[in-house]
Design a protein around this motif. Sequence first.
Motif, PDB file in Angstrom:
ATOM      1  N   GLU A   1       0.830  -1.206   0.000  1.00  0.00           N
ATOM      2  CA  GLU A   1       0.000   0.000   0.000  1.00  0.00           C
ATOM      3  C   GLU A   1       0.864   1.256   0.000  1.00  0.00           C
ATOM      4  O   GLU A   1       0.585   2.217  -0.715  1.00  0.00           O
ATOM      5  N   VAL A   2       1.927   1.255   0.794  1.00  0.00           N
ATOM      6  CA  VAL A   2       2.843   2.393   0.806  1.00  0.00           C
ATOM      7  C   VAL A   2       3.465   2.574  -0.573  1.00  0.00           C
ATOM      8  O   VAL A   2       3.546   3.691  -1.106  1.00  0.00           O
ATOM      9  N   ALA A   3       3.906   1.465  -1.171  1.00  0.00           N
ATOM     10  CA  ALA A   3       4.522   1.536  -2.496  1.00  0.00           C
ATOM     11  C   ALA A   3       3.559   2.125  -3.517  1.00  0.00           C
ATOM     12  O   ALA A   3       3.927   2.998  -4.309  1.00  0.00           O
ATOM     13  N   PHE A   4       2.320   1.670  -3.494  1.00  0.00           N
ATOM     14  CA  PHE A   4       1.338   2.177  -4.458  1.00  0.00           C
ATOM     15  C   PHE A   4       1.138   3.679  -4.308  1.00  0.00           C
ATOM     16  O   PHE A   4       1.074   4.421  -5.298  1.00  0.00           O
ATOM     17  N   GLU A   5       1.034   4.150  -3.082  1.00  0.00           N
ATOM     18  CA  GLU A   5       0.826   5.588  -2.869  1.00  0.00           C
ATOM     19  C   GLU A   5       2.011   6.408  -3.360  1.00  0.00           C
ATOM     20  O   GLU A   5       1.851   7.475  -3.956  1.00  0.00           O
ATOM     21  N   VAL A   6       3.232   5.904  -3.142  1.00  0.00           N
ATOM     22  CA  VAL A   6       4.420   6.618  -3.622  1.00  0.00           C
ATOM     23  C   VAL A   6       4.462   6.588  -5.155  1.00  0.00           C
ATOM     24  O   VAL A   6       4.746   7.596  -5.807  1.00  0.00           O
ATOM     25  N   PHE A   7       4.167   5.424  -5.751  1.00  0.00           N
ATOM     26  CA  PHE A   7       4.147   5.324  -7.209  1.00  0.00           C
ATOM     27  C   PHE A   7       3.092   6.250  -7.809  1.00  0.00           C
ATOM     28  O   PHE A   7       3.340   6.905  -8.823  1.00  0.00           O
ATOM     29  N   ARG A   8       1.930   6.311  -7.193  1.00  0.00           N
ATOM     30  CA  ARG A   8       0.851   7.140  -7.725  1.00  0.00           C
ATOM     31  C   ARG A   8       1.205   8.621  -7.640  1.00  0.00           C
ATOM     32  O   ARG A   8       0.895   9.390  -8.550  1.00  0.00           O
ATOM     33  N   ARG A   9       1.885   9.016  -6.580  1.00  0.00           N
ATOM     34  CA  ARG A   9       2.222  10.425  -6.402  1.00  0.00           C
ATOM     35  C   ARG A   9       3.383  10.863  -7.294  1.00  0.00           C
ATOM     36  O   ARG A   9       3.329  11.918  -7.928  1.00  0.00           O
ATOM     37  N   ASP A  10       4.425  10.035  -7.361  1.00  0.00           N
ATOM     38  CA  ASP A  10       5.659  10.457  -8.028  1.00  0.00           C
ATOM     39  C   ASP A  10       5.869   9.835  -9.400  1.00  0.00           C
ATOM     40  O   ASP A  10       6.759  10.263 -10.142  1.00  0.00           O
ATOM     41  N   GLY A  11       5.065   8.833  -9.740  1.00  0.00           N
ATOM     42  CA  GLY A  11       5.249   8.141 -11.013  1.00  0.00           C
ATOM     43  C   GLY A  11       6.082   6.900 -10.824  1.00  0.00           C
ATOM     44  O   GLY A  11       7.157   6.948 -10.214  1.00  0.00           O
ATOM     45  N   PHE A  12       5.611   5.774 -11.336  1.00  0.00           N
ATOM     46  CA  PHE A  12       6.289   4.502 -11.108  1.00  0.00           C
ATOM     47  C   PHE A  12       7.733   4.533 -11.571  1.00  0.00           C
ATOM     48  O   PHE A  12       8.640   4.086 -10.861  1.00  0.00           O
TER      49      PHE A  12
END
Length: 242
Positions: A51-62
């Motif tokens: 979940e943390v990874a998804f939020e970071v990917f969504r905010r900054d771009g995968f």
Amino acid sequence: MSVPSSQNQSRIPPASPGPIETATASIGDPATIASPTRDIARAAVRATLAEVAFEVFRRDGFDQVTVNDVAAAAGVSRSTFLRYFASKEDPVLGFVDEQGGRVESALRARPAAEEDWTALRRAFDPLIADHRADPADVLARSRMIFETPTLCAGCRERQAAWRPALAQALADRETPRRRAGSGVDVAAAVRAAAAVDCLNVASERWTAGDGRLDLGDLVDEAFAALAPPAGPRNSTSQDDQT
């Protein structure tokens, strides 16, 4: 592809206690407790990291985020992250393997007299239910996968592993009418592959339409486009029909 449902946060490591500490506070360190509690704890940590990874990917771009960035946001070391996930893609795509097992189980649970193509369609109902439960979250995840070539390719590759299991499930439905040891015929393999492609076409249309259409209706439309002529269910092998 069908994505299950799951606050933006900064790339600066979170204040203590971090998300992993919160996830394990009531169950202990997965490395120091016994099974089956250890399995529960590990699953909780893995879910929190994803979940943390998804939020970071969504905010900054995968493509702009590294494993180190995700580990820092979760408040763990890189090595800890890599104990739970083999790659940066795994937190986003880990659900695909689990979905394949759910679809196979649903297919095997369908009535034996049901036409194979109909049974395959109904086997996707659990995944469609995921979309309806939390469409906003699923839409965000679907967009990330479809818009990121690495994730899209990885998803397709993992879904390819569904096909042999679904084809075998179809063959097992035919067992009373098939020769012993005949295995999975070409028709079952083709149907399994086509069913997965129908799901993907429908999911892509659903995502492109910002989730405004019902995924179940889109899957129905995709399956209808390839529906076999009305008639008794068969394995399509001429030898089986004689």
